[in-house]
Design a protein around this motif. Sequence first.
Motif, PDB file in Angstrom:
ATOM      1  N   MET A   1      45.458  29.316  52.395  1.00 46.57           N
ATOM      2  CA  MET A   1      46.470  29.801  51.621  1.00 46.57           C
ATOM      3  C   MET A   1      47.577  29.132  51.072  1.00 46.57           C
ATOM      4  SD  MET A   1      49.237  32.610  53.257  1.00 46.57           S
ATOM      5  CE  MET A   1      50.015  31.448  54.235  1.00 46.57           C
ATOM      6  N   ILE A   2      47.990  29.370  50.163  1.00 47.62           N
ATOM      7  CA  ILE A   2      48.908  28.608  49.264  1.00 47.62           C
ATOM      8  C   ILE A   2      50.424  29.387  49.458  1.00 47.62           C
ATOM      9  CG2 ILE A   2      50.166  27.602  47.187  1.00 47.62           C
ATOM     10  CD1 ILE A   2      47.314  27.248  46.209  1.00 47.62           C
ATOM     11  N   TYR A   3      51.201  28.996  50.147  1.00 47.25           N
ATOM     12  CA  TYR A   3      52.633  29.527  50.812  1.00 47.25           C
ATOM     13  C   TYR A   3      53.650  29.447  49.640  1.00 47.25           C
ATOM     14  CZ  TYR A   3      56.175  31.906  53.507  1.00 47.25           C
ATOM     15  OH  TYR A   3      56.843  32.742  53.964  1.00 47.25           O
ATOM     16  N   LEU A   4      54.139  30.426  48.903  1.00 45.60           N
ATOM     17  CA  LEU A   4      55.026  30.271  47.926  1.00 45.60           C
ATOM     18  C   LEU A   4      56.110  31.212  48.022  1.00 45.60           C
ATOM     19  CD1 LEU A   4      52.938  29.512  44.875  1.00 45.60           C
ATOM     20  CD2 LEU A   4      54.443  27.935  45.985  1.00 45.60           C
TER      21      LEU A   4
ATOM     22  N   ASP B   1      51.726  45.389  36.722  1.00 47.27           N
ATOM     23  CA  ASP B   1      52.894  46.132  37.579  1.00 47.27           C
ATOM     24  C   ASP B   1      53.206  44.860  38.708  1.00 47.27           C
ATOM     25  OD1 ASP B   1      54.554  48.221  39.146  1.00 47.27           O
ATOM     26  OD2 ASP B   1      53.310  47.249  40.458  1.00 47.27           O
ATOM     27  N   CYS B   2      54.306  44.438  38.802  1.00 52.68           N
ATOM     28  CA  CYS B   2      54.688  43.380  39.664  1.00 52.68           C
ATOM     29  C   CYS B   2      54.194  43.398  41.141  1.00 52.68           C
ATOM     30  CB  CYS B   2      56.125  43.171  39.827  1.00 52.68           C
ATOM     31  SG  CYS B   2      56.843  42.480  38.268  1.00 52.68           S
ATOM     32  N   GLU B   3      54.200  44.720  41.547  1.00 51.11           N
ATOM     33  CA  GLU B   3      53.670  44.879  43.019  1.00 51.11           C
ATOM     34  C   GLU B   3      52.257  44.583  43.060  1.00 51.11           C
ATOM     35  OE1 GLU B   3      55.385  45.174  45.682  1.00 51.11           O
ATOM     36  OE2 GLU B   3      57.536  46.123  45.175  1.00 51.11           O
ATOM     37  N   GLU B   4      51.723  45.128  41.970  1.00 52.51           N
ATOM     38  CA  GLU B   4      50.069  45.068  42.025  1.00 52.51           C
ATOM     39  C   GLU B   4      49.582  43.688  41.764  1.00 52.51           C
ATOM     40  OE1 GLU B   4      48.727  47.982  39.096  1.00 52.51           O
ATOM     41  OE2 GLU B   4      49.025  49.474  40.318  1.00 52.51           O
ATOM     42  N   ALA B   5      50.326  42.893  40.954  1.00 52.08           N
ATOM     43  CA  ALA B   5      50.309  41.568  40.532  1.00 52.08           C
ATOM     44  C   ALA B   5      50.381  40.780  41.930  1.00 52.08           C
ATOM     45  CB  ALA B   5      50.855  40.844  39.531  1.00 52.08           C
ATOM     46  N   GLY B   6      51.366  41.126  42.464  1.00 54.80           N
ATOM     47  CA  GLY B   6      51.561  40.549  43.903  1.00 54.80           C
ATOM     48  C   GLY B   6      50.543  40.542  45.029  1.00 54.80           C
ATOM     49  N   GLU B   7      50.079  41.631  45.144  1.00 53.22           N
ATOM     50  CA  GLU B   7      48.851  42.057  45.989  1.00 53.22           C
ATOM     51  C   GLU B   7      47.579  41.616  45.517  1.00 53.22           C
ATOM     52  OE1 GLU B   7      48.344  46.154  46.349  1.00 53.22           O
ATOM     53  OE2 GLU B   7      50.443  46.716  47.166  1.00 53.22           O
ATOM     54  N   GLU B   8      47.332  41.297  44.212  1.00 52.37           N
ATOM     55  CA  GLU B   8      46.226  40.580  43.728  1.00 52.37           C
ATOM     56  C   GLU B   8      46.115  39.237  43.888  1.00 52.37           C
ATOM     57  OE1 GLU B   8      42.481  39.837  42.167  1.00 52.37           O
ATOM     58  OE2 GLU B   8      43.260  41.805  42.502  1.00 52.37           O
ATOM     59  N   LEU B   9      47.357  38.724  43.674  1.00 53.82           N
ATOM     60  CA  LEU B   9      47.640  37.196  43.982  1.00 53.82           C
ATOM     61  C   LEU B   9      47.346  36.914  45.654  1.00 53.82           C
ATOM     62  CD1 LEU B   9      50.494  36.297  41.786  1.00 53.82           C
ATOM     63  CD2 LEU B   9      48.279  35.131  41.632  1.00 53.82           C
ATOM     64  N   GLY B  10      47.978  37.819  46.520  1.00 57.43           N
ATOM     65  CA  GLY B  10      47.683  37.736  47.795  1.00 57.43           C
ATOM     66  C   GLY B  10      46.246  37.614  48.239  1.00 57.43           C
ATOM     67  N   SER B  11      45.550  38.672  47.539  1.00 55.92           N
ATOM     68  CA  SER B  11      44.067  38.575  47.858  1.00 55.92           C
ATOM     69  C   SER B  11      43.343  37.174  47.280  1.00 55.92           C
ATOM     70  CB  SER B  11      43.524  39.876  47.405  1.00 55.92           C
ATOM     71  OG  SER B  11      43.199  39.497  45.556  1.00 55.92           O
ATOM     72  N   ARG B  12      43.932  36.516  46.726  1.00 55.74           N
ATOM     73  CA  ARG B  12      43.334  35.389  46.158  1.00 55.74           C
ATOM     74  C   ARG B  12      43.751  34.061  46.901  1.00 55.74           C
ATOM     75  NH1 ARG B  12      41.427  35.542  40.095  1.00 55.74           N
ATOM     76  NH2 ARG B  12      41.259  38.072  39.663  1.00 55.74           N
ATOM     77  N   GLY B  13      44.753  34.381  47.759  1.00 55.27           N
ATOM     78  CA  GLY B  13      45.117  33.182  48.602  1.00 55.27           C
ATOM     79  C   GLY B  13      46.639  32.634  48.053  1.00 55.27           C
ATOM     80  N   ILE B  14      47.240  33.497  47.405  1.00 57.32           N
ATOM     81  CA  ILE B  14      48.602  32.971  47.134  1.00 57.32           C
ATOM     82  C   ILE B  14      49.748  33.855  47.808  1.00 57.32           C
ATOM     83  CG2 ILE B  14      50.047  32.726  44.855  1.00 57.32           C
ATOM     84  CD1 ILE B  14      47.819  30.696  45.057  1.00 57.32           C
ATOM     85  N   ALA B  15      50.400  33.348  48.617  1.00 55.82           N
ATOM     86  CA  ALA B  15      51.469  34.101  49.193  1.00 55.82           C
ATOM     87  C   ALA B  15      52.822  33.968  48.279  1.00 55.82           C
ATOM     88  CB  ALA B  15      51.735  33.422  50.625  1.00 55.82           C
ATOM     89  N   LEU B  16      53.457  35.028  47.668  1.00 53.02           N
ATOM     90  CA  LEU B  16      54.603  34.976  47.381  1.00 53.02           C
ATOM     91  C   LEU B  16      55.206  36.478  47.327  1.00 53.02           C
ATOM     92  CD1 LEU B  16      53.662  36.618  44.497  1.00 53.02           C
ATOM     93  CD2 LEU B  16      53.727  34.561  43.338  1.00 53.02           C
ATOM     94  N   ARG B  17      56.243  36.620  46.702  1.00 52.31           N
ATOM     95  CA  ARG B  17      56.854  38.080  46.826  1.00 52.31           C
ATOM     96  C   ARG B  17      56.993  38.949  45.586  1.00 52.31           C
ATOM     97  NH1 ARG B  17      62.721  39.730  49.992  1.00 52.31           N
ATOM     98  NH2 ARG B  17      62.515  41.928  49.681  1.00 52.31           N
ATOM     99  N   ALA B  18      56.792  40.007  45.436  1.00 52.54           N
ATOM    100  CA  ALA B  18      56.954  41.023  44.287  1.00 52.54           C
ATOM    101  C   ALA B  18      58.081  42.030  44.469  1.00 52.54           C
ATOM    102  CB  ALA B  18      55.706  41.434  44.003  1.00 52.54           C
ATOM    103  N   GLY B  19      58.593  42.539  43.439  1.00 50.02           N
ATOM    104  CA  GLY B  19      59.670  43.742  43.690  1.00 50.02           C
ATOM    105  C   GLY B  19      60.804  43.202  43.524  1.00 50.02           C
ATOM    106  N   LEU B  20      62.083  43.841  44.103  1.00 47.76           N
ATOM    107  CA  LEU B  20      63.379  43.745  43.684  1.00 47.76           C
ATOM    108  C   LEU B  20      64.095  42.584  44.519  1.00 47.76           C
ATOM    109  CD1 LEU B  20      64.557  47.293  43.113  1.00 47.76           C
ATOM    110  CD2 LEU B  20      63.978  45.544  41.143  1.00 47.76           C
TER     111      LEU B  20
END
Length: 372
Positions: free
Chosen positions: A1-4, A310-329
Amino acid sequence: MIYLDSAATTLQKPACVASASAWAINHLASPGRGGHRPAMAAADRAFACRAAAARLFHVDDPERVAFTFNATHGLNIAIKTLARPGSRVVVSGYEHNAVTRPLHALKVDLRVARGPLFDQEATLDAFRRELDRGADLAVCTHVSNVFGFILPIGDIAALCRARGVPLIVDASQSAGCLPLDFQALGAAFIAMPGHKGLYGPQGTGILLCGIDPVPLLEGGTGSESKRQEMPDFLPDRLEAGTHNIAGLAGLLEGLRFVERRGAASIGIQESELICRMGEGLRAIPGAEVFLARDPSVQAGVLSFRLKGWDCEEAGEELGSRGIALRAGLHCAPLAHETAGTLETGTLRASVSVFSTRREIGRFLQTVRSMVR
């Protein structure tokens, strides 16, 4: 995982932090609750933590360093000490809910000093205008938790001092990453978490007190037990109940780590990584990147949006690919309103001293692959 996602919590910490907390659980009791060795050792460790924070942030008296559960706890103490219903309070356009919600609950006369993203001069002019209209209090974040925008806190503090307006600083995203001089700012309070740029455990925080605060909680302090009012001296006045001594033992090591590395040095490293990330994202079709033209006004936080996602959906997709970041407000709707991203939110990537260029490269490669 890449933690961002270090703007939320620095997951990667110096090994000494976890070791110190684990050792404390089995060896330290509660400060001020006994004369036996485990209690006295706990008191020594707590004072060492105060002293380390006082050195790092230029506080002349370690007893004016109060421990809190997090920055939100400290901000509530500070705001509820100085604000009353109807108080005229000036805030920046980039405040977190930890500032705006307590002010809303108090029903203050809230005035927002708005300035365009990454424009320090416009932000300073907006503060000057609002302060000149008359203000009882100013509250300002040092760094936007959404965009990494470094607000001109030194100049804002000077405006407040010249007008006799007390200032509360939210240093949640700057403590440990940027130089922060309590004496030079002359702020009434500076609040910060222990679990972000100070590399301590969750459940720890620090409130630097330039004035005497009003307690948010009442209870046992291990001092002046006969009286039914809270002690009138710091830090006991703010520290009712049992300390999170295991957390403070870890925070002490985090403070020492930052002191050894130097906050300015850490900030330069993080800024370089954010510039690399931002430029890389700009080369990806459909990516909208909130990157400052002048790197000196952006800390280790970067927001972006991806066309068609959608930012939330993009965040979930990135999470499934090993990228930890935050989406939303990101608990900061005021910042999004100021920047024009309230309806969509953003994807937010944030780095720490443990982030690497290689990780940024892998992150960019993952985003390219996802967009394609």
